[in-house]
Motif scaffolding. Structure first.
Motif, PDB file in Angstrom:
ATOM      1  N   HIS A 253       0.816  -1.218   0.000  1.00 27.13           N
ATOM      2  CA  HIS A 253       0.000   0.000   0.000  1.00 27.13           C
ATOM      3  C   HIS A 253       0.852   1.271   0.000  1.00 27.13           C
ATOM      4  CE1 HIS A 253      -3.743  -2.150   0.441  1.00 27.13           C
ATOM      5  NE2 HIS A 253      -3.216  -2.867   1.423  1.00 27.13           N
ATOM      6  N   ARG A 254       2.110   1.132  -0.386  1.00 25.56           N
ATOM      7  CA  ARG A 254       2.993   2.313  -0.401  1.00 25.56           C
ATOM      8  C   ARG A 254       3.030   2.898  -1.820  1.00 25.56           C
ATOM      9  NH1 ARG A 254       6.141   5.000   2.903  1.00 25.56           N
ATOM     10  NH2 ARG A 254       8.066   5.993   2.178  1.00 25.56           N
ATOM     11  N   ALA A 255       2.367   4.017  -2.000  1.00 20.00           N
ATOM     12  CA  ALA A 255       2.217   4.622  -3.332  1.00 20.00           C
ATOM     13  C   ALA A 255       3.548   5.058  -3.919  1.00 20.00           C
ATOM     14  CB  ALA A 255       1.266   5.813  -3.247  1.00 20.00           C
ATOM     15  N   GLU A 256       4.518   5.369  -3.049  1.00 17.63           N
ATOM     16  CA  GLU A 256       5.806   5.845  -3.558  1.00 17.63           C
ATOM     17  C   GLU A 256       6.424   4.857  -4.550  1.00 17.63           C
ATOM     18  OE1 GLU A 256       5.380   7.927   0.439  1.00 17.63           O
ATOM     19  OE2 GLU A 256       4.795   6.026  -0.464  1.00 17.63           O
ATOM     20  N   PHE A 257       6.310   3.556  -4.269  1.00 18.34           N
ATOM     21  CA  PHE A 257       6.908   2.558  -5.163  1.00 18.34           C
ATOM     22  C   PHE A 257       6.187   2.519  -6.509  1.00 18.34           C
ATOM     23  CE2 PHE A 257       8.435   0.491  -1.112  1.00 18.34           C
ATOM     24  CZ  PHE A 257       9.781   0.732  -1.347  1.00 18.34           C
ATOM     25  N   TYR A 258       4.863   2.567  -6.486  1.00 15.02           N
ATOM     26  CA  TYR A 258       4.112   2.550  -7.748  1.00 15.02           C
ATOM     27  C   TYR A 258       4.399   3.819  -8.563  1.00 15.02           C
ATOM     28  CZ  TYR A 258       1.534  -1.224  -5.466  1.00 15.02           C
ATOM     29  OH  TYR A 258       1.191  -2.394  -4.829  1.00 15.02           O
ATOM     30  N   SER A 259       4.512   4.952  -7.875  1.00 13.14           N
ATOM     31  CA  SER A 259       4.823   6.204  -8.574  1.00 13.14           C
ATOM     32  C   SER A 259       6.214   6.146  -9.200  1.00 13.14           C
ATOM     33  CB  SER A 259       4.725   7.391  -7.608  1.00 13.14           C
ATOM     34  OG  SER A 259       3.387   7.641  -7.247  1.00 13.14           O
ATOM     35  N   VAL A 285      -3.724   3.980   0.131  1.00 14.06           N
ATOM     36  CA  VAL A 285      -4.132   4.811   1.263  1.00 14.06           C
ATOM     37  C   VAL A 285      -2.911   5.058   2.134  1.00 14.06           C
ATOM     38  CG1 VAL A 285      -5.594   4.969   3.305  1.00 14.06           C
ATOM     39  CG2 VAL A 285      -6.461   3.851   1.230  1.00 14.06           C
ATOM     40  N   MET A 286      -2.625   6.313   2.399  1.00  9.59           N
ATOM     41  CA  MET A 286      -1.451   6.653   3.189  1.00  9.59           C
ATOM     42  C   MET A 286      -1.621   6.137   4.607  1.00  9.59           C
ATOM     43  SD  MET A 286       0.637  10.231   3.208  1.00  9.59           S
ATOM     44  CE  MET A 286      -0.623  11.232   3.950  1.00  9.59           C
ATOM     45  N   GLN A 287      -0.700   5.258   5.020  1.00  8.67           N
ATOM     46  CA  GLN A 287      -0.787   4.611   6.329  1.00  8.67           C
ATOM     47  C   GLN A 287      -0.283   5.547   7.422  1.00  8.67           C
ATOM     48  OE1 GLN A 287      -1.766   0.912   6.552  1.00  8.67           O
ATOM     49  NE2 GLN A 287      -2.684   1.842   4.736  1.00  8.67           N
ATOM     50  N   GLN A 288      -0.945   6.679   7.545  1.00  9.85           N
ATOM     51  CA  GLN A 288      -0.467   7.668   8.512  1.00  9.85           C
ATOM     52  C   GLN A 288      -1.559   8.679   8.788  1.00  9.85           C
ATOM     53  OE1 GLN A 288       3.632   9.051   8.449  1.00  9.85           O
ATOM     54  NE2 GLN A 288       2.853  11.055   7.933  1.00  9.85           N
ATOM     55  N   SER A 289      -1.714   9.023  10.027  1.00 11.20           N
ATOM     56  CA  SER A 289      -2.660  10.068  10.410  1.00 11.20           C
ATOM     57  C   SER A 289      -2.237  10.593  11.769  1.00 11.20           C
ATOM     58  CB  SER A 289      -4.085   9.501  10.488  1.00 11.20           C
ATOM     59  OG  SER A 289      -4.190   8.612  11.601  1.00 11.20           O
ATOM     60  N   SER A 290      -2.945  11.590  12.231  1.00 12.30           N
ATOM     61  CA  SER A 290      -2.613  12.121  13.560  1.00 12.30           C
ATOM     62  C   SER A 290      -2.865  11.081  14.641  1.00 12.30           C
ATOM     63  CB  SER A 290      -3.447  13.375  13.835  1.00 12.30           C
ATOM     64  OG  SER A 290      -4.833  13.045  13.808  1.00 12.30           O
ATOM     65  N   GLN A 291      -3.719  10.088  14.333  1.00 13.09           N
ATOM     66  CA  GLN A 291      -4.017   9.046  15.306  1.00 13.09           C
ATOM     67  C   GLN A 291      -3.065   7.859  15.198  1.00 13.09           C
ATOM     68  OE1 GLN A 291      -6.430   9.454  17.653  1.00 13.09           O
ATOM     69  NE2 GLN A 291      -6.631  11.510  16.806  1.00 13.09           N
ATOM     70  N   HIS A 298       6.174   9.556   4.539  1.00 15.27           N
ATOM     71  CA  HIS A 298       5.464   9.405   3.274  1.00 15.27           C
ATOM     72  C   HIS A 298       5.559  10.693   2.464  1.00 15.27           C
ATOM     73  CE1 HIS A 298       3.645   6.118   5.559  1.00 15.27           C
ATOM     74  NE2 HIS A 298       3.194   5.629   4.431  1.00 15.27           N
ATOM     75  N   ASN A 299       5.532  10.530   1.140  1.00 14.68           N
ATOM     76  CA  ASN A 299       5.413  11.663   0.236  1.00 14.68           C
ATOM     77  C   ASN A 299       3.933  11.785  -0.125  1.00 14.68           C
ATOM     78  OD1 ASN A 299       5.399  13.533  -1.787  1.00 14.68           O
ATOM     79  ND2 ASN A 299       6.781  12.431  -3.152  1.00 14.68           N
ATOM     80  N   GLU A 300       3.260  12.755   0.468  1.00 15.02           N
ATOM     81  CA  GLU A 300       1.805  12.853   0.322  1.00 15.02           C
ATOM     82  C   GLU A 300       1.379  12.975  -1.131  1.00 15.02           C
ATOM     83  OE1 GLU A 300      -1.856  15.701   1.906  1.00 15.02           O
ATOM     84  OE2 GLU A 300       0.102  15.761   2.902  1.00 15.02           O
ATOM     85  N   GLU A 301       2.175  13.655  -1.972  1.00 15.57           N
ATOM     86  CA  GLU A 301       1.815  13.844  -3.372  1.00 15.57           C
ATOM     87  C   GLU A 301       1.722  12.518  -4.123  1.00 15.57           C
ATOM     88  OE1 GLU A 301       4.450  16.571  -5.237  1.00 15.57           O
ATOM     89  OE2 GLU A 301       3.544  18.336  -4.304  1.00 15.57           O
TER      90      GLU A 301
END
Length: 720
Positions: A253-259, A285-291, A298-301
Motif C-alpha cells: 500500500h505504499r504509493a511511492e513505489f508505484y509512482s 491509502v497513506m498509512q499515517q494520520s494524527s491518530q 510518506h510523500n503525500e503527493e
C-alpha cells in the motif's frame, strides 16, 4: 546545541510551563548560546563533541532526577502546548516510552510534507540508552509499555541551508576511520551519499544494507526507495523498476513505489505501460494520520496529486480526453492543485473542438502536428541561433523541403505562444489545432511523435521515439513512419503494429553544413559528445578517465547542454553530471547548448566520439553528422544505431561495441576499444559523401510515396 542562540527563544517559548527543569547541553558553541540559555533560566551542561550523537544524548540524560524525561533539538518546537499539558498531567504515567508525530519538513505555507513517528518521552528509571553515532535512536526492551500520543507533536524548524550542512557533517562522521556499520547504518550511509549528490557511490552501500535479511522493515522500505532514486539518477531505469517492484511486495500500500515505477516507464517512453502503476498509486491509502503515525515518512503527493496529474497527461497524450478530464478534475477539486486546474481547462477546451474535423473541407495544405507538451520552444529561426534536438531538427528540415519541393503550404503546429513564418513554413501554436481542423481537411497530416486523432485527412504517425503510444489503435492513422528497419521490427514486436501499416523512412542531414574533411586540421586527442547527456555522458566520462592514463592530452568537448533535463524530470541526473564535469574541468570543454553550424565547425577538428550508452536509438542523426565531419565513433551496437552505422562499421570507419557499460568489466571493453582506435588513428579511414544522407531526398521520397499510400496515386505531389 551548537551555535543555536537564534533558536533558543523559539524553542523555550513553545514549551513554557511544560517542564520542571530544562537542560540544554552545549557541544562547543562559538556564539552566545550558553549566555542566552542561562538568561532564559535553563540549566546548561557541556559535552566535548566526539562525532557521536548517541554519546552526546546519553550524556545529556545523565543526572536527570524527574520521573520522566523528554528530548527536543534546538531547532524543534512543541506544537499544541495545551494538549501536551493534558497528556503530562493525566496519561504520561501510564506508559514507559511515548511516541509522538514529528513534522520533519514543511512547505512554504508551513504545511507538514514529511511526518513520521519519533520516540519522545521516557520513564527515567528504565534508563533507556541511545544507540548509533548518527541517526540515533532509543530501542525499547521487552516488557516496555510503549504508546503513541496524538495529543501533541513536534515540528522541525531547520532551514534547507541548515539541512545541507547537516548532511555534509553526517557524511564526515560516517567516514571516520574505524566505523563498523550494521545494516541500519549501512542504509543511512548510502542515504547520506545519495543526498550529497553521489548516487553511484550510494548504490553499493544501499545494496549491501538490503542484503541483510534481518534489517528492520521500516529501514528496508526506505533503503529500497533511495536505491530506486540512485538508479534513476544514474539512468539505470530498468534496475530502478526492479527494486520498486520488490518494494510493492514488501509494502503493497505504499504509493511511492508505484509512482517510481510509473515515472521510470514514462522516462523510457512507455507511457501506456505506466497507466497501471499510477492507477495503483492513486488507489493506495497513506498509512499515517494524527491518530496513527508511521515510522516511515510518506510523500503525500504520491497518494494524491502526482498519480492523477500523470494519468491526465498520459490520457491527453494518447487522445483519450474524457479520461484526461476525469483525472484532472479529480485532482483539481479534491486537492485544489494549480497544475491540475490548468490541465483541466486545456483538456475541456480541446474536447469542445475535437469533433469539429468531421465537417471540415479538403484543402491543399500539408500539416505537421506536435503533441501538446514540449520542454522548449523551437522553429527554423531559433534553430539558426540555438542548439536543437535531432527530432526537432528533422521536423524543421522536412517541413522546409516538403514546402520547397511541392509548392504547397506547410503548417507546423507546435508548443508556442505566437505564430510565425520561417523559410516559407508556418509555425502555429498547438492550441489552434482544433479550430483549424474544424474548417480544413489537409492534403496530408503528419503526426509528429503522437497519435492523437485530429482530422479525417490521410494521417501518418512520424515516430521518432522507441515507443509511440497509441499506435495500437490502427484505425486512427494510415501508416506509421519508422526510421530504420530495426524501428519497424521493434514496433511490430512490442506494439503489434501490422507490417502493412508501417512505412520505413530515414533521417537525414543538411549536406551544406559539411565541408570536405581536412585531416590536417584534426586534433588526434579531441573527443566530442553531442547527444543529450542522459544518453551515456556519465559513462563516457568514466571511460575517458582510464583512457587518459595512456593519452593524457585527451580533451572532451560537450555540446547540447543539460538544462533541459530538469524539464524531463531528470534534475538529479543533471546535478550529478554538473558535479562530474566540474571535477574534470581541466580536460573538459563544456560548450553548453550549441547552435548547429557552430557545432559542425567543432566536429571538423575533432577525431573521436565515445558514447557507451544503453539508450536504444530509433535511428541516429548524430552518427551521420560525425561521419560527414570525419569523427570516428566508438558506440554501443544497439537499436537503430546499428542500421545507421552498418556500412561505416563494415568499412572500418566506426566501432560498434556489443556490450553494456555498467560493470567494471564492461567499462574496460570500451576503454580498450577507444585505446585501439586512438593507437591506429582510426579517424583517418573515414571517407563519406554527405549528399547520400540529404533531407532533400527524404522529402522527395515522401512526396511520391505518401500520397500514393493515401490516394492510390501521387496526386501531383511533386510540383517544383
Amino acid at each position: 546545541m551548537k551555535d543555536e542562540a537564534h533558536n533558543i527563544p523559539q524553542l523555550l517559548g513553545s514549551v513554557e510551563g511544560c517542564f520542571d527543569e530544562i537542560i540544554l547541553t552545549d557541544t562547543g558553541s562559538k556564539d552566545d548560546s550558553v549566555g542566552v540559555a542561562k538568561k532564559a533560566g535553563a540549566t546548561v551542561k557541556h559535552f566535548e563533541w566526539i562525532d557521536d550523537f548517541s554519546a552526546a544524548r546519553n550524556a545529556s540524560f545523565e543526572g536527570v532526577k524527574t520521573d520522566y524525561v523528554m528530548w527536543l533539538d534546538l531547532d524543534d518546537v512543541l506544537e499544541n502546548r495545551e494538549g501536551f499539558l493534558n497528556f503530562r498531567n493525566d496519561v504520561m504515567a501510564l506508559g514507559d516510552y511515548w511516541i509522538a508525530s514529528y513534522h520533519y519538513s514543511s512547505d512554504k505555507s508551513d504545511k507538514a510534507i514529511c511526518t513520521f513517528a519519533r520516540e519522545r518521552v521516557f520513564k527515567t528509571s528504565k534508563k533507556f540508552p541511545w544507540k548509533y553515532f548518527v541517526h540515533e535512536g532509543v530501542m525499547p526492551t521487552d516488557g516496555t509499555r510503549m504508546q503513541f500520543t496524538p495529543a501533541w507533536s513536534v515540528r522541525h524548524k531547520r532551514t534547507e541551508e541548515d539541512l545541507k550542512k547537516d548532511r555534509a557533517r553526517n557524511l564526515h562522521i560516517f567516514q571516520k576511520p574505524g566505523r563498523i556499520l550494521d545494516s541500519r547504518m549501512q542504509y543511512y550511509y548510502g542515504k547520506e551519499l545519495f543526498e550529497q549528490q553521489k548516487p553511484l557511490e550510494s548504490i553499493p552501500e544501499l545494496g549491501q544494507a538490503l542484503a541483510d535479511q534481518n534489517m528492520q522493515i521500516h529501514d528496508r522500505i526506505l533503503a529500497m526507495q533511495y536505491l530506486c532514486f540512485a538508479y534513476i539518477q544514474t539512468n539505470q531505469l530498468d534496475r530502478a523498476v526492479q527494486i520498486a517492484n520488490q518494494g510493492t511486495v514488501l509494502a503493497p500500500h505504499r504509493a511511492e513505489f508505484y509512482s517510481l515505477i510509473g515515472d521510470c516507464l514514462v522516462r523510457q517512453g512507455r507511457i501506456m505501460d505506466a497507466i497501471p502503476s499510477f492507477a495503483a498509486a492513486k488507489a493506495c491509502v497513506m498509512q499515517q494520520s494524527s491518530q496513527s503515525p508511521s515510522a516511515v515518512f510518506h510523500n503525500e503527493e504520491a497518494y494524491t496529486t502526482s498519480p492523477r496529474v500523470n494519468l491526465a497527461k498520459i490520457y491527453a497524450q494518447i487522445g483519450d480526453m474524457a479520461k484526461a478530464e476525469q483525472e484532472a478534475k479529480e485532482s483539481a477539486e479534491l486537492y485544489s492543485h494549480e497544475e491540475s486546474k490548468q490541465i483541466l481547462t486545456e483538456v475541456r477546451r480541446i474536447r469542445s473542438l475535437s469533433e469539429g474535423y468531421k465537417n471540415a473541407k479538403p484543402c491543399d495544405d500539408i500539416v505537421i502536428t506536435c503533441p501538446p507538451q514540449a520542454p522548449y520552444l523551437w522553429d527554423a529561426e531559433i534553430a539558426k541561433k540555438k542548439s536543437m534536438g535531432g527530432s526537432e531538427t528533422a521536423c524543421i528540415e522536412m517541413a522546409y523541403w516538403l514546402h520547397k519541393k511541392s509548392g504547397r503550404t506547410v503548417k507546423v503546429f507546435n508548443v508556442r505562444q505566437d505564430s510565425k513564418t520561417c523559410d516559407g513554413v508556418e509555425y502555429i501554436p498547438t492550441s489552434e489545432i482544433p479550430e483549424y481542423m474544424s474548417k480544413h481537411k489537409p492534403f496530408l497530416q503528419i503526426s509528429w511523435r503522437h497519435t492523437i486523432k485530429v482530422t479525417d485527412a490521410p494521417t501518418f504517425v512520424w515516430a521518432h521515439d522507441l515507443q509511440t503510444q497509441g499506435v495500437e489503435n490502427h484505425a486512427s492513422y494510415d501508416r506509421m513512419l519508422c526510421l530504420t528497419p530495426f524501428h519497424k521490427r521493434y514496433a511490430m514486436a512490442t506494439q503489434c503494429v501490422p507490417e502493412d501499416k508501417i512505412y520505413v523512412t530515414r533521417n537525414g542531414i543538411d549536406p551544406k553544413k559539411f565541408v570536405p574533411i581536412d585531416f590536417r586540421k584534426k586534433d588526434p586527442n579531441k573527443f566530442v559528445f553531442s547527444s543529450s547527456p542522459d544518453r551515456g555522458l556519465d559513462r563516457t566520462l568514466r571511460v575517458l578517465d582510464k583512457v587518459r592514463l595512456e593519452f593524457p592530452d585527451v580533451k572532451l568537448h560537450i555540446f547540447y547542454g543539460r538544462s533541459h533535463l530538469d524539464a524531463y524530470g531528470l534534475k538529479d541526473l543533471r546535478v550529478m553530471l554538473d558535479k562530474m564535469i566540474e571535477e574534470r574541468k581541466e580536460w573538459i570543454v563544456d560548450h553548453g547548448a550549441t547552435q548547429q553550424d557552430e557545432m559542425m565547425k567543432n566536429f571538423q577538428t575533432a577525431s573521436y566520439c565515445l558514447q557507451p550508452s544503453d539508450w536504444i536509438e530509433t535511428s541516429k542523426i548524430t552518427a551521420m553528422e560525425h561521419l560527414c565531419s570525419g569523427v570516428y565513433q566508438i558506440t554501443r551496437a544497439i537499436g537503430g544505431c546499428v542500421d545507421t552505422m552498418a556500412q561505416a562499421s563494415q568499412a572500418g570507419m566506426a566501432t560498434l561495441v556489443d556490450s553494456e557499460c555498467i560493470t567494471d568489466a564492461e567499462h574496460e571493453v570500451y576503454v580498450q576499444a577507444t585505446l585501439q582506435a586512438m593507437r591506429e588513428q582510426a579517424y583517418l579511414r573515414i571517407q563519406v559523401d554527405p549528399n547520400q544522407f540529404a533531407w532533400e531526398t527524404v522529402a522527395e521520397e515522401w512526396l511520391i510515396d505518401l500520397p500514393n499510400i493515401a490516394y492510390g496515386e501521387p496526386r501531383d505531389a511533386v510540383t517544383a
